[in-house]
Design a protein around this motif. Structure first.
Motif, PDB file in Angstrom:
ATOM      1  N   SER A 116       0.808  -1.218   0.000  1.00 43.91           N
ATOM      2  CA  SER A 116       0.000   0.000   0.000  1.00 43.91           C
ATOM      3  C   SER A 116       0.838   1.264   0.000  1.00 43.91           C
ATOM      4  O   SER A 116       0.361   2.323  -0.355  1.00 43.91           O
ATOM      5  N   GLY A 117       2.093   1.177   0.417  1.00 46.14           N
ATOM      6  CA  GLY A 117       2.906   2.370   0.572  1.00 46.14           C
ATOM      7  C   GLY A 117       2.906   2.876   1.997  1.00 46.14           C
ATOM      8  O   GLY A 117       3.783   3.614   2.405  1.00 46.14           O
ATOM      9  N   ILE A 118       1.895   2.482   2.777  1.00 42.42           N
ATOM     10  CA  ILE A 118       1.852   2.827   4.192  1.00 42.42           C
ATOM     11  C   ILE A 118       2.493   1.716   5.008  1.00 42.42           C
ATOM     12  O   ILE A 118       3.204   1.960   5.968  1.00 42.42           O
ATOM     13  N   ASP A 119       2.256   0.492   4.618  1.00 38.67           N
ATOM     14  CA  ASP A 119       2.943  -0.632   5.226  1.00 38.67           C
ATOM     15  C   ASP A 119       3.333  -1.630   4.137  1.00 38.67           C
ATOM     16  O   ASP A 119       2.780  -1.635   3.047  1.00 38.67           O
ATOM     17  N   PHE A 120       4.303  -2.452   4.447  1.00 41.17           N
ATOM     18  CA  PHE A 120       4.885  -3.362   3.469  1.00 41.17           C
ATOM     19  C   PHE A 120       4.895  -4.779   4.019  1.00 41.17           C
ATOM     20  O   PHE A 120       5.602  -5.064   4.990  1.00 41.17           O
ATOM     21  N   LYS A 121       4.132  -5.662   3.398  1.00 38.32           N
ATOM     22  CA  LYS A 121       4.045  -7.040   3.867  1.00 38.32           C
ATOM     23  C   LYS A 121       5.125  -7.925   3.259  1.00 38.32           C
ATOM     24  O   LYS A 121       5.274  -9.081   3.659  1.00 38.32           O
ATOM     25  N   ASN A 122       5.858  -7.396   2.293  1.00 41.31           N
ATOM     26  CA  ASN A 122       7.036  -8.070   1.757  1.00 41.31           C
ATOM     27  C   ASN A 122       8.266  -7.211   2.042  1.00 41.31           C
ATOM     28  O   ASN A 122       8.177  -5.987   2.131  1.00 41.31           O
ATOM     29  N   PHE A 123       9.415  -7.836   2.178  1.00 38.70           N
ATOM     30  CA  PHE A 123      10.647  -7.082   2.399  1.00 38.70           C
ATOM     31  C   PHE A 123      10.991  -6.234   1.178  1.00 38.70           C
ATOM     32  O   PHE A 123      10.882  -6.698   0.041  1.00 38.70           O
ATOM     33  N   VAL A 124      11.400  -5.000   1.430  1.00 40.27           N
ATOM     34  CA  VAL A 124      11.835  -4.095   0.368  1.00 40.27           C
ATOM     35  C   VAL A 124      13.242  -3.611   0.683  1.00 40.27           C
ATOM     36  O   VAL A 124      13.609  -3.423   1.855  1.00 40.27           O
ATOM     37  N   LYS A 125      14.049  -3.432  -0.345  1.00 41.36           N
ATOM     38  CA  LYS A 125      15.426  -2.983  -0.160  1.00 41.36           C
ATOM     39  C   LYS A 125      15.444  -1.495   0.167  1.00 41.36           C
ATOM     40  O   LYS A 125      14.802  -0.694  -0.498  1.00 41.36           O
ATOM     41  N   ILE A 126      16.209  -1.146   1.196  1.00 41.24           N
ATOM     42  CA  ILE A 126      16.270   0.241   1.647  1.00 41.24           C
ATOM     43  C   ILE A 126      17.587   0.911   1.268  1.00 41.24           C
ATOM     44  O   ILE A 126      17.611   2.034   0.785  1.00 41.24           O
ATOM     45  N   MET A 127      18.718   0.214   1.467  1.00 42.64           N
ATOM     46  CA  MET A 127      20.015   0.853   1.299  1.00 42.64           C
ATOM     47  C   MET A 127      21.099  -0.211   1.168  1.00 42.64           C
ATOM     48  O   MET A 127      20.915  -1.355   1.586  1.00 42.64           O
ATOM     49  N   SER A 128      22.233   0.159   0.578  1.00 44.67           N
ATOM     50  CA  SER A 128      23.391  -0.725   0.444  1.00 44.67           C
ATOM     51  C   SER A 128      24.545  -0.226   1.317  1.00 44.67           C
ATOM     52  O   SER A 128      24.491   0.877   1.869  1.00 44.67           O
ATOM     53  N   ASP A 129      25.597  -1.041   1.427  1.00 44.00           N
ATOM     54  CA  ASP A 129      26.807  -0.695   2.182  1.00 44.00           C
ATOM     55  C   ASP A 129      26.505  -0.363   3.636  1.00 44.00           C
ATOM     56  O   ASP A 129      27.032   0.589   4.208  1.00 44.00           O
ATOM     57  N   VAL A 130      25.655  -1.162   4.245  1.00 48.65           N
ATOM     58  CA  VAL A 130      25.240  -0.952   5.625  1.00 48.65           C
ATOM     59  C   VAL A 130      26.029  -1.870   6.551  1.00 48.65           C
ATOM     60  O   VAL A 130      26.241  -3.053   6.261  1.00 48.65           O
ATOM     61  N   ALA A 131      26.481  -1.318   7.698  1.00 44.73           N
ATOM     62  CA  ALA A 131      27.243  -2.085   8.682  1.00 44.73           C
ATOM     63  C   ALA A 131      26.385  -2.525   9.860  1.00 44.73           C
ATOM     64  O   ALA A 131      26.603  -3.597  10.419  1.00 44.73           O
ATOM     65  N   TYR A 132      25.416  -1.695  10.238  1.00 44.09           N
ATOM     66  CA  TYR A 132      24.630  -1.960  11.440  1.00 44.09           C
ATOM     67  C   TYR A 132      23.337  -1.175  11.356  1.00 44.09           C
ATOM     68  O   TYR A 132      23.282  -0.091  10.765  1.00 44.09           O
ATOM     69  N   VAL A 133      22.277  -1.719  11.939  1.00 43.49           N
ATOM     70  CA  VAL A 133      20.995  -1.025  11.912  1.00 43.49           C
ATOM     71  C   VAL A 133      20.288  -1.210  13.243  1.00 43.49           C
ATOM     72  O   VAL A 133      20.435  -2.245  13.914  1.00 43.49           O
ATOM     73  N   SER A 134      19.533  -0.191  13.646  1.00 47.92           N
ATOM     74  CA  SER A 134      18.770  -0.246  14.888  1.00 47.92           C
ATOM     75  C   SER A 134      17.386   0.328  14.650  1.00 47.92           C
ATOM     76  O   SER A 134      17.245   1.437  14.131  1.00 47.92           O
ATOM     77  N   ALA A 135      16.353  -0.436  15.009  1.00 46.93           N
ATOM     78  CA  ALA A 135      14.968   0.014  14.919  1.00 46.93           C
ATOM     79  C   ALA A 135      14.471   0.286  16.329  1.00 46.93           C
ATOM     80  O   ALA A 135      14.434  -0.627  17.161  1.00 46.93           O
ATOM     81  N   SER A 136      14.108   1.522  16.627  1.00 48.16           N
ATOM     82  CA  SER A 136      13.649   1.844  17.971  1.00 48.16           C
ATOM     83  C   SER A 136      12.179   1.478  18.123  1.00 48.16           C
ATOM     84  O   SER A 136      11.445   1.344  17.141  1.00 48.16           O
ATOM     85  N   LYS A 137      11.748   1.323  19.368  1.00 48.98           N
ATOM     86  CA  LYS A 137      10.357   0.961  19.639  1.00 48.98           C
ATOM     87  C   LYS A 137       9.406   2.128  19.414  1.00 48.98           C
ATOM     88  O   LYS A 137       8.195   1.962  19.523  1.00 48.98           O
ATOM     89  N   SER A 138       9.933   3.309  19.100  1.00 53.60           N
ATOM     90  CA  SER A 138       9.072   4.460  18.807  1.00 53.60           C
ATOM     91  C   SER A 138       9.010   4.735  17.306  1.00 53.60           C
ATOM     92  O   SER A 138       8.738   5.851  16.885  1.00 53.60           O
ATOM     93  N   SER A 139       9.302   3.697  16.487  1.00 54.99           N
ATOM     94  CA  SER A 139       9.171   3.783  15.025  1.00 54.99           C
ATOM     95  C   SER A 139      10.205   4.698  14.384  1.00 54.99           C
ATOM     96  O   SER A 139       9.929   5.367  13.380  1.00 54.99           O
ATOM     97  N   SER A 140      11.391   4.744  14.950  1.00 57.41           N
ATOM     98  CA  SER A 140      12.516   5.447  14.338  1.00 57.41           C
ATOM     99  C   SER A 140      13.545   4.427  13.868  1.00 57.41           C
ATOM    100  O   SER A 140      13.630   3.324  14.408  1.00 57.41           O
ATOM    101  N   THR A 141      14.330   4.807  12.844  1.00 58.70           N
ATOM    102  CA  THR A 141      15.317   3.902  12.267  1.00 58.70           C
ATOM    103  C   THR A 141      16.678   4.587  12.214  1.00 58.70           C
ATOM    104  O   THR A 141      16.777   5.752  11.833  1.00 58.70           O
ATOM    105  N   PHE A 142      17.732   3.829  12.582  1.00 61.95           N
ATOM    106  CA  PHE A 142      19.097   4.341  12.581  1.00 61.95           C
ATOM    107  C   PHE A 142      19.978   3.373  11.797  1.00 61.95           C
ATOM    108  O   PHE A 142      20.031   2.182  12.105  1.00 61.95           O
ATOM    109  N   ILE A 143      20.648   3.901  10.774  1.00 60.53           N
ATOM    110  CA  ILE A 143      21.420   3.076   9.845  1.00 60.53           C
ATOM    111  C   ILE A 143      22.876   3.529   9.862  1.00 60.53           C
ATOM    112  O   ILE A 143      23.183   4.675   9.530  1.00 60.53           O
TER     113      ILE A 143
END
Length: 361
Positions: A116-143
């Motif tokens: 739908s664009g609001i949520d994604f039921k399949n995995f979608v590629k976000i970014m390359s060359d990533v070392a570590y990622v953190s998803a906070s419980k308040s819906s924030s993302t740190f890459i």
């Protein structure tokens, strides 16, 4: 624990008051609000539990009471309230689930896979060359990318993304800082550790969770402390481990979570413990398929042969520096005091972890 949505993966929704075996050959586990991801030694990723936003990434929005396989070649996973982020062996970052505040980094709804664009039921590629990622419980993302730059997106009402703009949400990842080695996202505040050992923070600060001596909200990261080895961010409180082995805490404390013997909040870090160990051993071996594998007591981290691994090393005077281990020289023991590299770490890299001899691969 609570199993209303099947998040324990035991084939039912019955709550459990004692541990029950779920599966084997596990290297790490991540839990969101009510969904669970299990990373196995062979790099397969399994999921169960709540799936209202498609956060299990299995192409449905149906809850699962037993773990189902959703991905291969995964090296780490981080779960937010309703979204999931997965790092693969090739350094690509993938996400699924809730994207109502841009936590998946959707640049203007360019993803097209029937979602739908609001949520994604399949995995979608976000970014390359990533070392570590953190998803906070308040819906924030740190890459954290392999070049040490930190990128953020998602919910930002309290400035926890650190982009300097008092905006409710950020839908495209923004580069906010360089020379970062670790990040810890609380509910509404964030802590960043730089390679020079300085600790920085931003976001909500009403109870002193940033430890800067004020209760002022910070939209941009400010320096908090030097000579830091690791940190953790909770619900309006922070824990900071320094390179000398002392543990410090600040922020919310009505339940005694700071561990200082009181229930009084603190706007500045207070020392609560000494002698917290930093030494640890890691074993590295090279498998027949050309992947270097870093082992500690909890996880195995992989790096494609032909690349180099960046490792954060404790050196003299409590400073932190980068050490490169080339793919051809990874056989053997990493010396005591060398924390695990950044490539696919799950959790903080510096905490004390006893060495466990790895099984054959």
């Amino acid at each position: 624990g609570n199993n209303n949505d099947g998040q324990l993966g035991i084939g039912s929704t019955s709550n459990k008051t004692s541990p029950i075996k779920v599966t084997t050959n596990v290297v790490s586990v991540a839990s969101g609000y009510s969904h669970t991801f299990i990373l196995k030694k062979d790099g397969t990723l399994w999921a169960c539990g709540h799936n209202y936003w498609g956060q299990l990434g299995d192409g449905t929005k149906t809850d699962k009471t037993t773990p189902i396989k959703v991905m291969d070649n995964a090296t780490s996973v981080s779960t937010g309230f309703g979204h999931t982020l997965v790092l693969k062996k090739d350094g690509t970052l993938w996400g699924c689930g809730d994207n109502s505040t841009g936590e998946l980094g959707d640049p203007g709804g360019v993803f097209r896979d029937g979602n739908s664009g609001i949520d994604f039921k399949n995995f979608v590629k976000i970014m390359s060359d990533v070392a570590y990622v953190s998803a906070s419980k308040s819906s924030s993302t740190f890459i954290l990318k392999t070049d040490g730059t930190l990128w953020t997106c998602g919910y930002n009402q309290y400035g926890q993304l650190g982009d300097g703009e008092p905006q409710y949400q950020v839908r495209t990842p923004e580069n906010i800082m360089s020379d970062v080695v670790s990040v810890a996202g609380g509910y509404y505040h964030t802590l960043f550790l730089k390679k020079d050992g300085t600790l920085w923070g931003c976001g909500r600060n009403e109870i002193g969770e940033l430890g800067d001596g004020t209760w002022t909200k910070r939209d941009s990261p400010i320096e908090i402390m030097k000579d830091v080895a690791s940190m953790a961010a909770g619900n309006s409180f922070s824990l900071i481990l320094k390179t000398d082995g002392t543990l410090w805490a600040c922020g919310r404390n009505e339940y005694g979570q700071l561990g200082d013997g009181t229930t009084q909040k603190s706007y500045t870090p207070i020392k609560i413990m000494e002698g917290v160990g930093l030494s640890q051993d890691y074993d590295i071996s090279l498998s027949t398929d050309g992947y270097a594998t870093f082992f500690d007591s909890r996880s195995a981290y992989t790096l494609p042969n032909g690349l180099s691994a960046q490792v954060v090393t404790n050196v003299s005077e409590g400073k932190l520096t980068f050490k490169t281990i080339a793919d051809g020289s990874v056989n053997g023991r990493v010396p005591k005091g060398v924390p695990v590299m950044l490539i696919s770490i799950t959790g903080n890299p510096f905490g004390p972890r006893p060495f466990t001899e790895p099984s054959a691969i």
